[in-house]
Design a protein around this motif. Structure first.
Motif, short mmCIF file in Angstrom:
data_model
loop_
_atom_site.label_atom_id
_atom_site.label_comp_id
_atom_site.label_asym_id
_atom_site.label_seq_id
_atom_site.Cartn_x
_atom_site.Cartn_y
_atom_site.Cartn_z
N GLU A 121 0.82 -1.20 0.00
CA GLU A 121 0.00 0.00 0.00
C GLU A 121 0.86 1.26 0.00
OE1 GLU A 121 -0.35 -2.57 1.94
OE2 GLU A 121 -2.24 -3.42 1.21
N GLN A 122 1.94 1.25 0.78
CA GLN A 122 2.83 2.41 0.82
C GLN A 122 3.56 2.59 -0.52
OE1 GLN A 122 5.01 1.03 4.27
NE2 GLN A 122 4.18 2.71 5.54
N ILE A 123 3.94 1.48 -1.14
CA ILE A 123 4.61 1.54 -2.45
C ILE A 123 3.67 2.13 -3.48
CG2 ILE A 123 5.59 0.15 -4.31
CD1 ILE A 123 6.65 -1.76 -2.15
N HIS A 124 2.42 1.66 -3.50
CA HIS A 124 1.44 2.17 -4.46
C HIS A 124 1.14 3.65 -4.19
CE1 HIS A 124 -0.19 -2.19 -5.08
NE2 HIS A 124 1.00 -1.99 -5.61
N ALA A 125 1.09 4.03 -2.91
CA ALA A 125 0.81 5.44 -2.58
C ALA A 125 1.94 6.35 -3.07
CB ALA A 125 0.63 5.58 -1.06
N ALA A 126 3.19 5.90 -2.92
CA ALA A 126 4.32 6.69 -3.40
C ALA A 126 4.29 6.82 -4.92
CB ALA A 126 5.64 6.05 -2.96
N ALA A 127 3.93 5.72 -5.61
CA ALA A 127 3.85 5.76 -7.07
C ALA A 127 2.73 6.68 -7.52
CB ALA A 127 3.64 4.35 -7.62
N GLU A 128 1.59 6.68 -6.83
CA GLU A 128 0.48 7.55 -7.19
C GLU A 128 0.84 9.02 -6.95
OE1 GLU A 128 -2.79 6.17 -4.89
OE2 GLU A 128 -3.05 4.32 -6.04
N ALA A 129 1.57 9.28 -5.85
CA ALA A 129 1.94 10.66 -5.53
C ALA A 129 2.87 11.26 -6.58
CB ALA A 129 2.59 10.72 -4.15
N THR A 130 3.66 10.42 -7.21
CA THR A 130 4.62 10.91 -8.22
C THR A 130 4.13 10.62 -9.63
OG1 THR A 130 5.83 8.81 -8.07
CG2 THR A 130 6.61 10.62 -6.68
N TYR A 131 2.89 10.17 -9.77
CA TYR A 131 2.27 9.92 -11.08
C TYR A 131 2.99 8.82 -11.87
CZ TYR A 131 0.15 14.29 -9.69
OH TYR A 131 -0.51 15.25 -8.97
N ALA A 132 3.74 7.98 -11.15
CA ALA A 132 4.33 6.81 -11.79
C ALA A 132 3.30 5.70 -11.91
CB ALA A 132 5.55 6.32 -11.00
N ASP A 133 2.28 5.75 -11.08
CA ASP A 133 1.27 4.69 -11.07
C ASP A 133 0.56 4.57 -12.42
OD1 ASP A 133 -0.41 2.80 -9.33
OD2 ASP A 133 -1.93 4.09 -10.24
N ARG A 134 0.45 5.70 -13.15
CA ARG A 134 -0.28 5.69 -14.43
C ARG A 134 0.40 4.78 -15.44
NH1 ARG A 134 -0.66 11.60 -16.45
NH2 ARG A 134 1.56 11.45 -15.96
N PHE A 135 1.72 4.92 -15.62
CA PHE A 135 2.36 4.10 -16.64
C PHE A 135 2.60 2.67 -16.14
CE2 PHE A 135 6.44 4.94 -14.52
CZ PHE A 135 7.16 3.78 -14.78
N VAL A 136 2.72 2.50 -14.81
CA VAL A 136 2.91 1.15 -14.28
C VAL A 136 1.71 0.28 -14.58
CG1 VAL A 136 3.23 -0.23 -12.18
CG2 VAL A 136 4.53 1.89 -12.49
N HIS A 137 0.49 0.86 -14.43
CA HIS A 137 -0.72 0.08 -14.69
C HIS A 137 -0.89 -0.24 -16.17
CE1 HIS A 137 -2.49 -0.39 -10.79
NE2 HIS A 137 -2.44 0.91 -10.52
N SER A 138 -0.20 0.50 -17.02
CA SER A 138 -0.31 0.20 -18.45
C SER A 138 0.58 -0.96 -18.87
CB SER A 138 0.06 1.45 -19.27
OG SER A 138 1.44 1.76 -19.11
N LEU A 139 1.46 -1.39 -17.99
CA LEU A 139 2.35 -2.52 -18.29
C LEU A 139 1.62 -3.84 -18.04
CD1 LEU A 139 5.60 -1.16 -16.59
CD2 LEU A 139 5.03 -1.14 -19.03
N PRO A 140 1.95 -4.89 -18.79
CA PRO A 140 1.23 -6.17 -18.67
C PRO A 140 1.26 -6.74 -17.25
CG PRO A 140 2.62 -6.18 -20.63
CD PRO A 140 2.96 -4.93 -19.88
N ASP A 141 2.44 -6.65 -16.58
CA ASP A 141 2.57 -7.24 -15.24
C ASP A 141 2.52 -6.19 -14.13
OD1 ASP A 141 2.89 -9.82 -16.32
OD2 ASP A 141 5.02 -9.46 -16.67
N GLY A 142 2.20 -4.95 -14.46
CA GLY A 142 2.06 -3.92 -13.45
C GLY A 142 3.32 -3.77 -12.61
N TYR A 143 3.16 -3.77 -11.29
CA TYR A 143 4.28 -3.61 -10.38
C TYR A 143 5.22 -4.81 -10.37
CZ TYR A 143 2.20 0.64 -8.48
OH TYR A 143 1.70 1.92 -8.36
N ASP A 144 4.79 -5.93 -10.94
CA ASP A 144 5.65 -7.11 -11.04
C ASP A 144 6.44 -7.14 -12.33
OD1 ASP A 144 4.88 -8.21 -8.56
OD2 ASP A 144 3.02 -8.99 -9.46
#
Length: 637
Positions: A497-520
């Motif tokens: 949850e903390q990792i996802h929150a940091a990614a969302e705060a820096t807008y990295a979460d947007r491109f991560v979700h576009s990847l086939p395996d996401g954070y993996d």
């Protein structure tokens, strides 16, 4: 690069390097003692074999001679008859033998001899195998510690070392040279121990059998030593040069492969190939010369051994004919002479391998002897936010230079109040990045001091000091692993949850979700499967997750697009809200809201103030600002 890769002017000599390498075996001294004991037993059994085989030869020879003598007569009578018939040489030989006239080969005794020989050689093979197994464990444990020492050394070296040494050469020392040491020590120690023990054991048996023949065999030893010493002295220099050229070639390959895209874009393939060919040719010549010179030793030793063999065969044959030695003793002595010269030849042939290993050891020891960062007091570092940290950073008459002949920063003073954002701007080479490197103690000051909340950074442990800081560099660094692992590098104990929150705060979460395996999604070691801007977003997310007390941003948004930069700036503003921040920027639009802007030029601060104040002064900042935002005038034709 050519200056960085210059070979050392005076490499270590062979003897001290060997002693230092052997000193690495001290923690394994019990294993080394057991290896020596096993070697003594194994070689001892092996050395007894020819003596026992010589006894078997005597049994056969006695039987053959005995059948030729008249049955029923005593040996003295048979000898007398031979002398009467004029066969004095044969009579002398029979007189010196323990023979029974008329009696043939004693196959029972011969069978027991052969069984004894079989048992000796089986036992020797078993002990030799145990010795090799234990020796391999001893050597590999030693190399394990050496690799650990080198790895630890990397983390204790100052940043200055890596700024002045080619990365490819450092990698070559850490990998290629240690691997070469491992192979050289594994092969030479076993052969060296066995050869020395064999020489001692064989020499003892030779003296027991015939001191005269032993003296003939020993005459060749000084000649062998002289040849080996003269050739080894020359080959040592060549092996040192070989591994220096190997490091230079590795540095060039690593450099051109890492920057392959730029080499291609600027059309420098031919130049890179020519430089590679030049360095490859230098390595070829050094390697060829080293191997050729050291390879001369074995043929020279074989020639000396052949001369020794001929001398022993002639003298031994005459002594058998005179009855002063038995045929079995001569046979055993000839075998011993071969066993005597063979380990000497092996020792000679090991010289090239040993020289190569010692040359690599010199390079590794040279690396281990590099000056380290100054010692620190044993204080436990604390990570995460520090409740007692306000974030007041003060520079007091700070002076620093990379080269004593070229001063960079002189008598610089400034104060960063807690919770403020300090922007540092100026032309390339003004000392902006150097300033933050000094805060982090990547370099030691030449004069003055820097304090954080009143504490001199020079009196703080580096890990304690750096645990208060978070840093985002212009060159984004990612390691081989998942996106989740790369973000969690800022806080290994962070939850998903903390990792996802940091990614969302820096807008990295947007491109991560576009990847086939996401954070993996697995990022390769070079990070080629994500863009430069995406890399930067991940490093910014990593800094968010670390939640530092003081933040340093060195062109942190230089690799992201304009729209994303605006979003990240908003996130940065939230991150900087309750902590002191240092921002290095070339794009002045990103630091308009800074509490204090420092304008640097030639290592000094020429202006400081807010964005509005500096524009009103119409000084250095005004010129920088207008150079970025004022359109160039186009002369009408």
């Amino acid at each position: 690069m050519s200056q960085q890769m210059a070979p050392p002017q005076k490499p270590m000599s062979f003897g001290p390097s060997v002693r230092r390498l052997l000193a690495r075996l001290r923690p394994e001294r019990r294993g080394v003692v057991l290896v020596v004991v096993l070697g003594v037993v194994g070689v001892g059994l092996n050395v007894l074999g020819p003596r026992l085989l010589g006894h078997g030869t005597d049994l056969i020879f006695r039987g053959v001679i005995g059948r030729q003598l008249p049955e029923g007569a005593s040996k003295e009578q048979a000898v007398e008859r031979l002398r009467d018939s004029g066969e004095n040489t044969f009579a002398d030989m029979v007189a010196g033998m323990d023979v029974t006239p008329g009696q043939g080969v004693d196959f029972t005794a011969l069978g027991w001899v052969l069984l004894g020989v079989l048992a000796l050689y089986l036992g020797a093979a078993l002990f030799t195998w145990l010795q090799a197994y234990l020796l391999n464990e001893v050597v590999q444990r030693t190399m394990l510690r050496l690799r650990s020492d080198v790895e630890n050394k990397v983390h204790r070296l100052p940043l200055r070392y890596f700024d002045t040494h080619a990365r490819g050469d450092v990698l070559s020392r850490v990998t290629n040279d240690i691997d070469n040491i491992s192979q050289s020590v594994s092969q030479t120690m076993s052969q060296l121990l066995t050869s020395v023990l064999t020489v001692l054991g064989v020499l003892t048996m030779m003296v027991v059998i015939s001191p005269l023949l032993a003296l003939i065999a020993l005459v060749t030893i000084p000649l062998s030593i002289l040849l080996t010493a003269r050739i080894a002295k020359r080959s040592q220099r060549e092996f040192v040069a070989q591994w220096q050229h190997t490091g230079a070639l590795n540095a060039h390959v690593e450099e051109t492969h890492t920057g392959h895209a730029l080499v291609t874009v600027f059309g420098r393939q031919d130049e890179a190939e020519r430089e590679f060919a030049e360095k490859n040719e230098q390595l070829f010549r050094a390697s060829f010369t080293a191997q050729f010179v050291s390879g001369i030793i074995r043929p020279a030793m074989m020639f000396v051994g052949s001369l020794n063999y001929v001398a022993i065969a002639v003298v031994g044959g005459l002594r058998v004919a005179s009855g002063t030695m038995s045929l079995g003793e001569v046979q055993a002595f000839i075998q011993y002479s071969q066993q005597f010269t063979q380990p000497l030849s092996q020792l000679a042939s090991m010289v090239n391998l040993l020289q190569s290993g010692v040359a690599s050891a010199e390079r590794v020891f040279e690396f281990l002897d590099e000056p380290e960062e100054s010692a620190e007091l044993p204080v436990t570092a604390v990570t995460g936010r520090h409740p007692d940290v306000d974030g007041r950073v003060v520079f007091e008459q700070v002076s620093f230079s990379y080269d004593p002949e070229e001063p960079l920063i002189e008598n610089l003073s400034l104060v960063a109040e807690p919770g403020t954002t300090v922007a540092i701007v100026g032309p390339t080479g003004a000392g902006k990045t150097t300033l933050v490197n000094l805060i982090m103690r990547f370099y030691e000051l030449d004069g003055g001091r820097i304090t954080v909340d009143g504490r001199d950074v020079a009196e703080m442990r580096r890990d304690e000091l750096r645990s208060k800081f978070g840093m985002v560099l212009q060159d984004a660094w990612l390691f081989g692993g998942t996106i989740r692992d790369n973000i969690a590098y800022g806080d290994p104990e962070a939850t998903d949850e903390q990792i996802h929150a940091a990614a969302e705060a820096t807008y990295a979460d947007r491109f991560v979700h576009s990847l086939p395996d996401g954070y993996d999604t697995v990022i390769d070691e070079e990070g080629d499967n994500v863009s430069a801007g995406e890399k930067q977003l991940l490093t910014i997310a990593r800094a968010f997750l670390a939640n530092p007390d003081i933040l340093i941003l060195d062109e942190a948004t230089s690799s992201v697009d304009t729209r994303t930069e605006l979003l990240v700036q908003q996130a940065m503003a939230a991150l900087r809200s309750d902590r002191t921040s240092f921002v290095i920027a070339h794009r002045l639009s990103t630091i308009r809201d800074a509490d204090l802007i420092l304008v640097m030029r030639d290592g000094g601060i020429v202006e400081q103030g807010t964005h509005t104040e500096l524009l009103e002064r119409r000084g250095a900042y005004y010129e920088l600002y207008n150079s970025q935002f004022t359109a160039p005038e186009v002369e009408e034709v």
